[in-house]
Design a protein around this motif. Structure first.
Motif, PDB file in Angstrom:
ATOM      1  N   VAL A  96       0.930  -0.980  -0.084  1.00 46.04           N
ATOM      2  CA  VAL A  96       0.156  -0.021  -0.070  1.00 46.04           C
ATOM      3  C   VAL A  96       0.795   1.233  -0.022  1.00 46.04           C
ATOM      4  CG1 VAL A  96      -1.638   1.341   1.060  1.00 46.04           C
ATOM      5  CG2 VAL A  96      -1.721  -1.194   1.398  1.00 46.04           C
ATOM      6  N   SER A  97       0.512   1.967  -0.964  1.00 48.53           N
ATOM      7  CA  SER A  97       1.350   3.304  -1.020  1.00 48.53           C
ATOM      8  C   SER A  97       0.458   4.421  -0.710  1.00 48.53           C
ATOM      9  CB  SER A  97       1.940   3.762  -2.434  1.00 48.53           C
ATOM     10  OG  SER A  97       2.789   2.850  -2.761  1.00 48.53           O
ATOM     11  N   THR A  98       0.657   5.191   0.298  1.00 50.17           N
ATOM     12  CA  THR A  98      -0.318   6.265   0.939  1.00 50.17           C
ATOM     13  C   THR A  98       0.285   7.476   0.222  1.00 50.17           C
ATOM     14  OG1 THR A  98       1.196   6.760   2.716  1.00 50.17           O
ATOM     15  CG2 THR A  98      -0.982   5.067   2.707  1.00 50.17           C
ATOM     16  N   PRO A  99      -0.715   8.631  -0.037  1.00 51.42           N
ATOM     17  CA  PRO A  99      -0.446   9.764  -0.705  1.00 51.42           C
ATOM     18  C   PRO A  99       0.697  10.338   0.019  1.00 51.42           C
ATOM     19  CG  PRO A  99      -2.782   9.560  -0.443  1.00 51.42           C
ATOM     20  CD  PRO A  99      -2.193   8.397   0.540  1.00 51.42           C
ATOM     21  N   SER A 100       1.376  10.931  -0.819  1.00 49.36           N
ATOM     22  CA  SER A 100       2.711  12.080  -0.631  1.00 49.36           C
ATOM     23  C   SER A 100       3.293  12.351  -1.958  1.00 49.36           C
ATOM     24  CB  SER A 100       3.560  11.329   0.423  1.00 49.36           C
ATOM     25  OG  SER A 100       4.704  10.504  -0.332  1.00 49.36           O
ATOM     26  N   GLY A 101       4.024  13.584  -1.986  1.00 45.68           N
ATOM     27  CA  GLY A 101       4.578  13.921  -3.329  1.00 45.68           C
ATOM     28  C   GLY A 101       3.464  14.031  -4.268  1.00 45.68           C
ATOM     29  N   PRO A 102       3.482  13.641  -5.355  1.00 47.25           N
ATOM     30  CA  PRO A 102       2.694  13.577  -6.498  1.00 47.25           C
ATOM     31  C   PRO A 102       1.453  12.667  -6.493  1.00 47.25           C
ATOM     32  CG  PRO A 102       4.502  12.492  -7.204  1.00 47.25           C
ATOM     33  CD  PRO A 102       4.768  12.862  -5.929  1.00 47.25           C
ATOM     34  N   LEU A 103       1.607  11.776  -5.629  1.00 46.77           N
ATOM     35  CA  LEU A 103       0.454  10.865  -5.259  1.00 46.77           C
ATOM     36  C   LEU A 103      -0.812  11.200  -4.523  1.00 46.77           C
ATOM     37  CD1 LEU A 103      -0.386   7.681  -5.941  1.00 46.77           C
ATOM     38  CD2 LEU A 103       0.616   7.059  -3.526  1.00 46.77           C
ATOM     39  N   LYS A 104      -1.730  11.384  -5.112  1.00 43.51           N
ATOM     40  CA  LYS A 104      -2.888  11.985  -4.655  1.00 43.51           C
ATOM     41  C   LYS A 104      -3.918  11.090  -3.977  1.00 43.51           C
ATOM     42  CE  LYS A 104      -1.146  15.874  -5.681  1.00 43.51           C
ATOM     43  NZ  LYS A 104      -0.121  16.363  -4.668  1.00 43.51           N
ATOM     44  N   GLU A 105      -3.882   9.793  -4.268  1.00 42.04           N
ATOM     45  CA  GLU A 105      -4.891   8.917  -3.402  1.00 42.04           C
ATOM     46  C   GLU A 105      -4.112   7.591  -3.262  1.00 42.04           C
ATOM     47  OE1 GLU A 105      -7.239   7.025  -7.259  1.00 42.04           O
ATOM     48  OE2 GLU A 105      -8.112   8.547  -6.399  1.00 42.04           O
TER      49      GLU A 105
END
Length: 150
Positions: free
Chosen positions: A39-48
């Motif tokens: 699971v990748s949680t939002p940070s930087g360019p990732l919004k969801e």
């Protein structure tokens, strides 16, 4: 090597192939049973949030799936058998996108990130501790990919 966009099914397929071509992983996980959810949680360019299910059985990757937000996911209890409903995993490894990127680029260690609190692993920790070499090879396999980051 073909560049794959992070978080896509193309990325998941490339990761599956990298795991299945990694002899060190195959040896270290020869008697491993237990699927993972990354699971990748939002940070930087990732919004969801992004999730990827990884099927692992006896040193082989049985499949990888880049999940959609509406896909059902569930953490299995130690010893619990999958029901076949949605995506079930014995382990869930969660960290933010920027930390995932550092781990995948070899700039950070996945185990050290857990110890520092930047990442979290849910599941049977006693079993995982017996397979630290296999866990390290999961990361090594990701590091072989040519990834197009967001």
């Amino acid at each position: 090597m073909v560049k794959v966009k992070y978080g896509t099914q193309e990325f998941a397929d490339a990761y599956r192939d990298a795991l299945n071509n990694n002899e060190n992983y195959r040896d270290a996980a020869a008697d491993w049973e237990g699927d993972f959810l990354w699971v990748s949680t939002p940070s930087g360019p990732l919004k969801e949030e992004q999730k990827m299910w990884i099927g692992l059985y006896h040193g082989k990757c049985t499949g990888c799936k880049a999940l959609n937000p509406e896909d059902k996911v569930r953490l299995l209890k130690p010893g619990e058998k999958p029901t076949g409903e949605g995506y079930e995993a014995a382990y869930i490894y969660t960290t933010d996108y920027e930390t995932w990127k550092k781990i995948t680029l070899g700039e950070a260690d996945s185990i050290r990130m857990m110890l520092s609190g930047k990442a979290k692993l849910e599941g049977d920790m006693a079993k995982v501790m017996k397979y630290t070499r296999a866990a390290a090879e999961l990361t090594v396999s990701a590091q072989t990919l040519d990834i197009e980051w967001l």
